[in-house]
Design a protein around this motif. Structure first.
Motif, PDB file in Angstrom:
ATOM      1  N   SER A   1       3.733  -5.640   3.502  1.00  0.00           N
ATOM      2  CA  SER A   1       3.508  -6.386   4.741  1.00  0.00           C
ATOM      3  C   SER A   1       2.888  -7.739   4.459  1.00  0.00           C
ATOM      4  O   SER A   1       2.206  -7.933   3.453  1.00  0.00           O
TER       5      SER A   1
ATOM      6  N   THR B   1       7.546  -6.678   7.511  1.00  0.00           N
ATOM      7  CA  THR B   1       7.054  -5.401   7.008  1.00  0.00           C
ATOM      8  C   THR B   1       8.220  -4.513   6.570  1.00  0.00           C
ATOM      9  O   THR B   1       9.194  -4.335   7.311  1.00  0.00           O
ATOM     10  N   LYS B   2       8.138  -3.960   5.358  1.00  0.00           N
ATOM     11  CA  LYS B   2       9.195  -3.120   4.811  1.00  0.00           C
ATOM     12  C   LYS B   2       8.616  -1.820   4.272  1.00  0.00           C
ATOM     13  O   LYS B   2       7.484  -1.787   3.795  1.00  0.00           O
ATOM     14  N   HIS B   3       9.403  -0.758   4.349  1.00  0.00           N
ATOM     15  CA  HIS B   3       9.010   0.553   3.852  1.00  0.00           C
ATOM     16  C   HIS B   3       9.956   0.930   2.713  1.00  0.00           C
ATOM     17  O   HIS B   3      11.168   1.032   2.914  1.00  0.00           O
TER      18      HIS B   3
ATOM     19  N   GLU C   1       5.727   6.408   0.786  1.00  0.00           N
ATOM     20  CA  GLU C   1       6.405   5.118   0.785  1.00  0.00           C
ATOM     21  C   GLU C   1       5.452   4.023   0.336  1.00  0.00           C
ATOM     22  O   GLU C   1       4.238   4.144   0.464  1.00  0.00           O
TER      23      GLU C   1
ATOM     24  N   GLU D   1       1.755   4.859   1.444  1.00  0.00           N
ATOM     25  CA  GLU D   1       1.532   5.533   2.718  1.00  0.00           C
ATOM     26  C   GLU D   1       2.616   6.577   2.956  1.00  0.00           C
ATOM     27  O   GLU D   1       3.785   6.244   3.147  1.00  0.00           O
TER      28      GLU D   1
ATOM     29  N   VAL E   1       4.451   0.491   1.493  1.00  0.00           N
ATOM     30  CA  VAL E   1       4.570  -0.354   2.680  1.00  0.00           C
ATOM     31  C   VAL E   1       4.201  -1.784   2.275  1.00  0.00           C
ATOM     32  O   VAL E   1       3.101  -2.047   1.815  1.00  0.00           O
TER      33      VAL E   1
ATOM     34  N   ASP F   1       4.599  -9.529  11.234  1.00  0.00           N
ATOM     35  CA  ASP F   1       5.075  -8.149  11.253  1.00  0.00           C
ATOM     36  C   ASP F   1       6.570  -8.017  10.985  1.00  0.00           C
ATOM     37  O   ASP F   1       7.020  -6.962  10.526  1.00  0.00           O
TER      38      ASP F   1
ATOM     39  N   ARG G   1       0.847  -1.197   0.000  1.00  0.00           N
ATOM     40  CA  ARG G   1       0.000   0.000   0.000  1.00  0.00           C
ATOM     41  C   ARG G   1       0.884   1.249   0.000  1.00  0.00           C
ATOM     42  O   ARG G   1       2.049   1.203   0.430  1.00  0.00           O
TER      43      ARG G   1
END
Length: 322
Positions: free
Chosen positions: A271, A279-281, A267, A264, A269, A276, A262
């Protein structure tokens, strides 16, 4: 040191394209993989292989024996023992034909890639040593698709032992990946008298390793792995015997795990629901080769799959007959 999560360099661009609606997801192919366990004085160890660096999908990553469903895996003439196809259909969340194909693929791929055969002459027996030249001829013919698994079992007078498998989890490759698989993970114990070997043309190394040691190798950046591999290793850690893990399988949740991407605050994101740690940005401003390199740095990817010597560092033992 950064962890050893496998992260393809083209993911950032594909994630942005998916978010923008310009990428049509590839339909995932059904697949099965098997976490083969055996007991040792130090607890159960799991059989893993390292994919050759030249492989287009997950090159250099450690994984379990497995692969895609062969269209002939749904052959109704497959000799069958253990829970019925209807039972497996309910367990796996598919129809009976698909259920047989998935279970058959799990048994077939384990034989093709590890030389281990979950089958026997009767519903309550298992074959012994399968390393002879005549066995290898048949294994190679099955792997080359010159002989279907149903034909192989019939020729040998064997029945597939579906009761030796436990369905553990299910992961679907993210929608932004160019190669997608809907994969069911199973657990199984190495049958008495059988030995593993690196029978796969896709692997350059095999190891027997404690799940905790393999996960630690990933955390240290010594072993390169994909998220489902790491997640399954962590779930195996609490069990003190292979039998315990198999006994726990029927209660495992098989709701598919599918990565989500997604946009955000500038960035992307990435996931995995319920996991958790993955999860990477990824900065949306990163484009082209430089952007891919930046994203790879963000997620701690590494081009060196085993630079510190995984055998000594993690307690793994080199593959081969064992």
């Amino acid at each position: 040191m950064a962890n050893g999560q496998w992260f393809p360099q083209d993911w950032p661009e594909r994630i942005r394209a998916l978010a923008a609606g310009t990428l049509t997801p590839v339909v995932p192919k059904r697949a099965a993989t098997v976490m083969l366990l055996k007991d040792t004085d130090g607890g159960p160890v799991v059989h893993m292989l390292r994919r050759r660096a030249s492989m287009a999908f997950a090159g250099g990553a450690y994984a379990y024996p497995g692969g895609g469903v062969d269209p002939r895996d749904d052959d109704l003439h497959v000799r069958w023992a253990g829970p019925t196809r209807a039972w497996w259909a309910e367990r796996l969340g598919v129809d009976e034909t698909a259920a047989q194909a998935i279970v058959c693929a799990a048994v077939r791929e384990t034989y093709e890639e590890a030389g281990v055969l979950l089958a026997g002459p009767t519903p309550d027996s298992v074959v012994g040593d399968t390393t002879g030249a005549d066995w290898e001829t048949d294994r190679a013919a099955v792997a080359a698709r010159e002989l279907s698994f149903a034909e192989f079992l019939d020729r040998r007078g064997l029945v597939l032992r579906s009761d030796l498998l436990g369905a553990w989890t299910r992961w679907i490759t993210p929608e932004f990946e160019s190669r997608r698989y809907d994969t069911w993970f199973f657990v199984a114990a190495l049958p008495d008298g059988q030995r593993t070997r690196n029978a796969s043309t896709e692997a350059d190394r095999t190891v027997w390793i404690r799940p905790a040691d393999a996960a630690a190798g990933y955390d240290k950046g010594e072993l390169l792995m994909m998220p489902p591999t790491v997640a399954t290793l962590r779930r195996l850690v609490p069990y003190t015997t292979a039998a315990e893990a198999l006994a726990a399988a029927p209660d495992r949740d098989l709701t598919p795990v599918l990565a989500q991407a997604r946009l955000e605050e500038g960035e992307v994101v990435l996931s995995w629901p319920g996991h958790d740690e993955f999860t990477k940005h990824i900065p949306t401003g990163a484009t082209g080769a430089a952007g891919a390199a930046e994203a790879a740095a963000v997620v701690g990817a590494t081009d060196s799959t085993d630079s510190t010597g995984a055998t000594g560092a993690t307690g793994a033992t080199p593959g081969g007959p064992a």
